[in-house]
Design an enzyme around this catalytic site. Structure first.
Site, PDB file in Angstrom:
ATOM      1  N   HIS A  66       0.883  -1.177   0.000  1.00  0.00           N
ATOM      2  CA  HIS A  66       0.000   0.000   0.000  1.00  0.00           C
ATOM      3  C   HIS A  66       0.918   1.224   0.000  1.00  0.00           C
ATOM      4  O   HIS A  66       1.489   1.585   1.035  1.00  0.00           O
ATOM      5  CB  HIS A  66      -0.913  -0.039   1.236  1.00  0.00           C
ATOM      6  N   VAL A  67       1.071   1.829  -1.155  1.00  0.00           N
ATOM      7  CA  VAL A  67       2.067   2.903  -1.311  1.00  0.00           C
ATOM      8  C   VAL A  67       1.698   4.116  -0.452  1.00  0.00           C
ATOM      9  O   VAL A  67       0.525   4.400  -0.227  1.00  0.00           O
ATOM     10  CB  VAL A  67       2.234   3.336  -2.786  1.00  0.00           C
ATOM     11  N   HIS A  68       2.724   4.795   0.031  1.00  0.00           N
ATOM     12  CA  HIS A  68       2.518   5.958   0.893  1.00  0.00           C
ATOM     13  C   HIS A  68       3.746   6.852   0.836  1.00  0.00           C
ATOM     14  O   HIS A  68       4.857   6.372   0.633  1.00  0.00           O
ATOM     15  CB  HIS A  68       2.262   5.515   2.336  1.00  0.00           C
ATOM     16  N   GLN A  69       3.538   8.139   1.005  1.00  0.00           N
ATOM     17  CA  GLN A  69       4.643   9.095   0.985  1.00  0.00           C
ATOM     18  C   GLN A  69       4.993   9.517   2.412  1.00  0.00           C
ATOM     19  O   GLN A  69       4.111   9.820   3.209  1.00  0.00           O
ATOM     20  CB  GLN A  69       4.268  10.330   0.162  1.00  0.00           C
TER      21      GLN A  69
END
Ligand code: ZN
Length: 160
Positions: free
Chosen positions: A119-122
């Site tokens: 789950h991509v996140h910055q």
């Protein structure tokens, strides 16, 4: 260019244990109330939360609500909102915590330091000169949850 890495041993423990976790925090946290989920701000397609395993005090993460593992899999609307939330996060951190700099980035893959790989996140990490020294304070597990909630509340209240 000198790149000094922050020493955050609890992250190593977290990353090593991440494969055993069944729940995705970025899917799980929005369903909790703000305090329990450490949610700072809820947008339309993405939201902002405090990292429970921070590199530095005030370490924010911005994630889409949608469970997406590929950086390139974000839609234009999602990607724009993540960017805008990160920009507002920088402004809010500047106002509340007066850092001297920031690291913003995406860790893609476990080898790159990602605790949650699907789950991509910055990351938005505020930096102070000599900030590797904050570790002895935050490493105290009895102090940390309280400090996290106090920080979350301050940032949420300052969010425009
Ligand atoms: Zn997820």
């Amino acid at each position: 260019m000198v790149l000094r890495q922050l020493w955050a041993p609890w992250r190593l423990e977290y990353i090593q244990g991440a494969d055993e976790q069944e729940d995705c925090v970025f899917c799980f946290a929005p369903g909790l109330d703000d305090e329990a989920g450490l949610v700072v701000h809820r947008g339309e397609h993405a939201f902002v939360l405090l990292n429970r395993y921070p590199y530095a005090s005030g370490h924010l993460m911005v994630a889409p609500y949608r469970h997406e593992g590929a950086f390139g899999g974000l839609g234009a609307v999602e990607a724009l909102e993540v960017h805008n939330l990160a920009a507002t996060g920088v402004a809010v951190l500047e106002e509340v915590m007066a850092p001297q700099g920031f690291n913003l980035g995406w860790n893609l893959g476990r080898v790159a330091g990602a605790g949650i790989v699907d789950h991509v996140h910055q990351h938005v990490v505020p930096r102070w000169a000599g900030d590797t020294n904050f570790m002895p304070v935050l490493a105290d597990v009895k102090i940390m949850p309280e400090a996290l909630e106090a920080t979350r509340r301050k940032l949420a209240e300052a969010w425009p």
